[in-house]
Motif scaffolding. Structure first.
Motif, short mmCIF file in Angstrom:
data_model
loop_
_atom_site.label_atom_id
_atom_site.label_comp_id
_atom_site.label_asym_id
_atom_site.label_seq_id
_atom_site.Cartn_x
_atom_site.Cartn_y
_atom_site.Cartn_z
N GLN A 141 49.66 37.05 29.66
CA GLN A 141 48.96 35.83 29.26
C GLN A 141 47.45 35.95 29.37
N GLY A 142 46.95 37.18 29.51
CA GLY A 142 45.52 37.40 29.39
C GLY A 142 44.77 37.75 30.66
N GLY A 143 45.37 37.60 31.83
CA GLY A 143 44.67 37.88 33.07
C GLY A 143 44.50 39.37 33.33
N ARG A 144 43.45 39.69 34.08
CA ARG A 144 43.19 41.08 34.47
C ARG A 144 42.68 41.10 35.90
N LYS A 145 43.19 42.06 36.69
CA LYS A 145 42.75 42.25 38.06
C LYS A 145 42.28 43.69 38.24
N ASP A 146 41.04 43.85 38.69
CA ASP A 146 40.52 45.16 39.08
C ASP A 146 40.53 45.21 40.60
N VAL A 147 41.30 46.13 41.15
CA VAL A 147 41.53 46.18 42.60
C VAL A 147 41.02 47.51 43.15
N MET A 148 40.17 47.41 44.17
CA MET A 148 39.69 48.60 44.89
C MET A 148 40.18 48.54 46.32
N ARG A 149 40.67 49.67 46.83
CA ARG A 149 41.20 49.73 48.19
C ARG A 149 40.62 50.92 48.94
N TRP A 150 40.37 50.71 50.22
CA TRP A 150 39.89 51.77 51.10
C TRP A 150 40.89 51.95 52.23
N ILE A 151 41.13 53.19 52.60
CA ILE A 151 42.09 53.50 53.66
C ILE A 151 41.35 54.13 54.83
N GLY A 152 41.70 53.69 56.04
CA GLY A 152 41.07 54.22 57.24
C GLY A 152 41.94 55.24 57.94
N GLU A 153 41.80 55.34 59.24
CA GLU A 153 42.57 56.29 60.02
C GLU A 153 44.05 55.89 60.04
#
Length: 262
Positions: A99-111
């Motif tokens: 239906q037109g939505g967009r999500k740009d997702v950035m993730r960072w991982i630690g120890e």
């Protein structure tokens, strides 16, 4: 006048004819009966097949609609400018909705492969549900249940304006509390949210979130001039990251009950 012999000779012929007529009628009746039963069986099969294609009328829930899916061919539209060479994004994911939505997702991982931070830029489509609490999706991002209580933890000032902070109402013993954040924009319809577990103190966590948002840049607007204008104006208010400084306006949820659009 017919003789008795002739009358007697004709009797077997009449009997054979009568039996033949009776046999024909029986065969015809059986044939019609089998044809009738066959037609009924055919209708029954067609009816069952049709019912199998229809939704369950006893179920009051609407039919499931297609939801979010990975858009592997979509290019990243945003980035976080780096402070040093070791500062890198672990994962960048693009999700799209029919239906037109967009999500740009950035993730960072630690120890120990534990999530350290996440940032989501949600360009809303027709799938956006105004009745759904904004904190429900934020709680899911933070690894909590959608119904998990989140309490307000003040405001920070960023190049996008004031951003509301949230923290879990209940934190498991021995775990570091993380801060969530949420910023909504009406025109263009945009939502920036995420969380950060960086920093040993609340002021340090707030400064880390402010720094992340101030370093957020746009790579491509996707033929959305209002989105490009929003980031261009925000860039004029960009500040240098200072981990020692806190960008708080309000310290703690007890200082204010926020109202209006987030």
């Amino acid at each position: 006048m017919q003789s008795p012999e002739a009358s007697t000779a004709a009797t077997p012929t009449q009997i054979h004819l009568a039996l033949a007529n009776f046999a024909d009628e029986v065969v015809g009746t059986l044939a019609r009966l089998f044809a009738y039963v066959g037609v009924l069986a055919l209708f029954a099969i067609l009816g069952l097949a049709a019912l199998g294609q229809l939704p369950d009328l006893r179920d009051d829930e609407p039919a499931e609609r297609p939801g979010w899916s990975m858009a592997d061919r979509s290019h990243p539209a945003f980035a976080i400018s780096r402070n040093d060479s070791s500062d890198k994004t672990v994962a960048y994911t693009v999700l799209r909705h029919p239906q037109g939505g967009r999500k740009d997702v950035m993730r960072w991982i630690g120890e120990a492969d534990k999530p350290m931070a996440a940032l989501e830029i949600y360009r809303e489509g027709d799938e956006f549900d105004v009745a759904r609490p904004a904190t429900a999706d934020l709680a899911i991002q933070m690894g909590l249940d959608a119904a998990a209580p989140l309490e307000q933890a003040g405001l920070i000032d960023t190049k996008f304006g004031p951003v509301v902070l949230f923290r879990p109402g209940i934190t498991a013993k021995g775990t570091r509390p993380c801060l969530g954040y949420l910023k909504r924009n009406e025109d263009p319809a945009l939502q920036i949210s995420g969380f950060s577990c960086q920093g040993d103190t609340l002021p340090a966590q707030r400064a880390a979130i402010a720094c992340t948002l101030n370093r957020l840049t746009q790579l491509a607007s996707g033929n959305e001039p209002k989105l490009a204008e929003l980031f261009a104006h925000a860039e004029l208010k960009r500040r240098a990251c200072d981990p020692a400084a806190s960008s708080d306006w309000l310290l703690g949820a007890a200082n204010a009950q926020l109202r209006g659009a987030l």
